[in-house]
Motif scaffolding. Structure first.
Motif, PDB file in Angstrom:
ATOM      1  N   THR A 225       3.691   3.242   3.646  1.00 52.22           N
ATOM      2  CA  THR A 225       3.029   4.426   4.336  1.00 52.22           C
ATOM      3  C   THR A 225       2.269   4.205   5.722  1.00 52.22           C
ATOM      4  O   THR A 225       2.601   3.181   6.411  1.00 52.22           O
ATOM      5  CB  THR A 225       2.457   5.073   3.354  1.00 52.22           C
ATOM      6  OG1 THR A 225       1.757   6.472   3.843  1.00 52.22           O
ATOM      7  CG2 THR A 225       1.508   4.431   2.484  1.00 52.22           C
ATOM      8  N   VAL A 226       1.287   4.845   5.754  1.00 54.06           N
ATOM      9  CA  VAL A 226       0.546   4.735   6.913  1.00 54.06           C
ATOM     10  C   VAL A 226      -0.489   3.700   6.947  1.00 54.06           C
ATOM     11  O   VAL A 226      -0.577   2.670   5.774  1.00 54.06           O
ATOM     12  CB  VAL A 226      -0.428   5.941   7.133  1.00 54.06           C
ATOM     13  CG1 VAL A 226       0.252   7.170   7.246  1.00 54.06           C
ATOM     14  CG2 VAL A 226      -1.255   6.068   5.951  1.00 54.06           C
TER      15      VAL A 226
ATOM     16  N   ALA B 292      10.372   6.691  -7.211  1.00 54.30           N
ATOM     17  CA  ALA B 292       9.551   7.520  -7.913  1.00 54.30           C
ATOM     18  C   ALA B 292       7.929   7.157  -7.569  1.00 54.30           C
ATOM     19  O   ALA B 292       7.230   7.878  -7.650  1.00 54.30           O
ATOM     20  CB  ALA B 292       9.837   7.225  -9.328  1.00 54.30           C
ATOM     21  N   LEU B 293       7.807   5.683  -7.494  1.00 52.95           N
ATOM     22  CA  LEU B 293       6.507   5.162  -7.254  1.00 52.95           C
ATOM     23  C   LEU B 293       6.148   5.837  -6.005  1.00 52.95           C
ATOM     24  O   LEU B 293       4.858   5.960  -5.731  1.00 52.95           O
ATOM     25  CB  LEU B 293       6.550   3.574  -7.350  1.00 52.95           C
ATOM     26  CG  LEU B 293       5.185   3.070  -7.105  1.00 52.95           C
ATOM     27  CD1 LEU B 293       3.974   3.466  -8.009  1.00 52.95           C
ATOM     28  CD2 LEU B 293       5.424   1.481  -7.282  1.00 52.95           C
ATOM     29  N   ASP B 294       6.853   5.815  -4.832  1.00 47.56           N
ATOM     30  CA  ASP B 294       6.638   5.982  -3.612  1.00 47.56           C
ATOM     31  C   ASP B 294       6.188   7.652  -3.327  1.00 47.56           C
ATOM     32  O   ASP B 294       5.614   8.048  -2.179  1.00 47.56           O
ATOM     33  CB  ASP B 294       7.661   5.656  -2.745  1.00 47.56           C
ATOM     34  CG  ASP B 294       7.356   5.765  -1.517  1.00 47.56           C
ATOM     35  OD1 ASP B 294       5.970   5.190  -0.898  1.00 47.56           O
ATOM     36  OD2 ASP B 294       8.198   5.838  -0.255  1.00 47.56           O
TER      37      ASP B 294
ATOM     38  N   ASN C  10      12.624  -1.967   5.777  1.00 52.64           N
ATOM     39  CA  ASN C  10      12.863  -0.421   5.645  1.00 52.64           C
ATOM     40  C   ASN C  10      11.929   0.591   5.764  1.00 52.64           C
ATOM     41  O   ASN C  10      12.087   1.397   5.208  1.00 52.64           O
ATOM     42  CB  ASN C  10      14.109  -0.247   4.813  1.00 52.64           C
ATOM     43  CG  ASN C  10      15.049  -1.064   4.855  1.00 52.64           C
ATOM     44  OD1 ASN C  10      15.954  -1.263   5.709  1.00 52.64           O
ATOM     45  ND2 ASN C  10      15.490  -2.235   3.855  1.00 52.64           N
ATOM     46  N   SER C  11      10.643   0.027   6.225  1.00 52.14           N
ATOM     47  CA  SER C  11       9.532   0.818   5.933  1.00 52.14           C
ATOM     48  C   SER C  11       9.576   2.151   6.448  1.00 52.14           C
ATOM     49  O   SER C  11       9.101   3.254   5.828  1.00 52.14           O
ATOM     50  CB  SER C  11       8.280   0.092   6.449  1.00 52.14           C
ATOM     51  OG  SER C  11       8.401  -0.151   7.867  1.00 52.14           O
TER      52      SER C  11
ATOM     53  N   ALA D  33       0.865  -1.079  -0.031  1.00 51.42           N
ATOM     54  CA  ALA D  33       0.025  -0.158   0.144  1.00 51.42           C
ATOM     55  C   ALA D  33       0.834   1.316   0.126  1.00 51.42           C
ATOM     56  O   ALA D  33       1.857   1.341   0.687  1.00 51.42           O
ATOM     57  CB  ALA D  33      -0.842  -0.144   1.217  1.00 51.42           C
ATOM     58  N   LEU D  34       0.392   2.051  -0.874  1.00 50.31           N
ATOM     59  CA  LEU D  34       1.197   3.550  -1.072  1.00 50.31           C
ATOM     60  C   LEU D  34       0.493   4.474  -0.960  1.00 50.31           C
ATOM     61  O   LEU D  34      -0.764   4.357  -0.852  1.00 50.31           O
ATOM     62  CB  LEU D  34       2.099   3.413  -2.310  1.00 50.31           C
ATOM     63  CG  LEU D  34       3.140   2.305  -2.648  1.00 50.31           C
ATOM     64  CD1 LEU D  34       3.582   1.924  -4.124  1.00 50.31           C
ATOM     65  CD2 LEU D  34       4.309   2.577  -1.647  1.00 50.31           C
TER      66      LEU D  34
END
Length: 293
Positions: free
Chosen positions: A169-170, A251-253, A278-279, A133-134
């Motif tokens: 992410t969250v 780039a996707l993040d 490494n989140s 999930a991003l």
């Protein structure tokens, strides 16, 4: 009287009325397309039947008591000094206890049968899909095939899919209502889920946990196709599209809203494990300095 409404609208209206608006015309758990969602619907119907077995008699008895003990009924016996009845006590306590036992049994059996990490029974070997999930999109990685897609999940019909799910992410929540089982995607953690589509079709998936301004558009589409079509899609994906390597993931993040589906022809090895490990660092929009290897 003959209605001029199209047959599809008439059927949709009938279903909506029959389900009291629970399902309506939007495909969901009441229109399952896989064994998990079908099992969840069965639990819902069983629980509803158990509760209606109490609610309907109570409603009927309430109306009957109110009518029988109305002021104008001289035949009704009134016992102002009544204090205790063992039979009534047994009735009052035993029926709710039975309801709790039945509902608990349904929940117990269902939770074991539909446990998200539990592999599904099938003659076909499950395919592995890693989900990330991003903000605000979904990344689907096929680790055994070396490809990936964004906001589109393609799976072969009749084949179990074994998911590993995390978040860069969250916290988010992964759900395909017609296939079943909502489960959370959490940063630094891996959750597991097994689903299967019984037949080819197109099913809507989305995040159902608020995660920021792009949450309403955090949707994806599940395309269930025949094994032959799936093989053709994999072959076509490997010949076109960008590479999901270290710079590609950075780039996707970046934050983006309403991202159109696209694919990656190649994926860096162990990318999912790197995202989980490494989140906290990968969630920032900076270079990852080789940590994807």
């Amino acid at each position: 009287m003959i209605s001029n409404a199209p047959p599809g609208r008439v059927r949709c209206a009938t279903v909506s009325a029959a389900t009291l608006g629970l399902g309506g015309c939007v495909p969901g758990i009441l229109t399952p397309a896989g064994p998990v969602a079908a099992g969840e619907r069965l639990i819902l119907f069983d629980s509803l039947a158990i509760m209606l077995a109490i609610i309907i008699p109570v409603i009927c008895l309430t109306i009957a008591f109110a009518w029988w003990f109305r002021a104008g009924n001289d035949k009704a016996k009134r016992l102002p000094d009544f204090a205790y009845s063992g039979r009534l006590e047994l009735l009052v306590w035993s029926i709710p206890a039975l309801v709790v036992m039945f509902l608990g049994g349904v929940a117990w059996v269902g939770s074991h049968e539909l446990d998200p990490p539990k592999p599904l029974r099938s003659m076909n070997r499950a395919i592995d899909v890693d989900v990330v999930a991003l903000d605000w999109k979904w990344l689907f990685i096929y680790p055994d095939l070396g490809i990936a897609s964004v906001n589109r999940l393609v799976i072969p019909a009749g084949t179990p899919v074994s998911f590993r799910i995390t978040s860069a992410t969250v916290m988010n929540s992964f759900l395909v209502p017609q296939l079943g089982s909502q489960i959370y995607a959490m940063s630094g953690m891996t959750t597991r889920l097994n689903l299967m589509a019984d037949h080819p079709g197109r099913y809507l998936g989305r995040s159902v946990h608020y995660s920021g301004k792009g949450f309403p558009d955090m949707r994806f589409v599940v395309h269930s196709v025949t094994p032959t079509q799936f093989g053709a899609w994999v072959a076509g994906t490997r010949t076109a599209g960008p590479v999901l390597d270290e710079p590609g993931f950075v780039a996707l993040d970046r934050d983006s809203v309403d991202v159109k589906p696209y694919t990656y022809r190649s994926v860096a090895p162990k990318l999912f494990e790197a995202v989980v490990r490494n989140s906290g660092t990968l969630s920032t929009k900076t270079a990852v300095d080789g940590r994807l290897q």
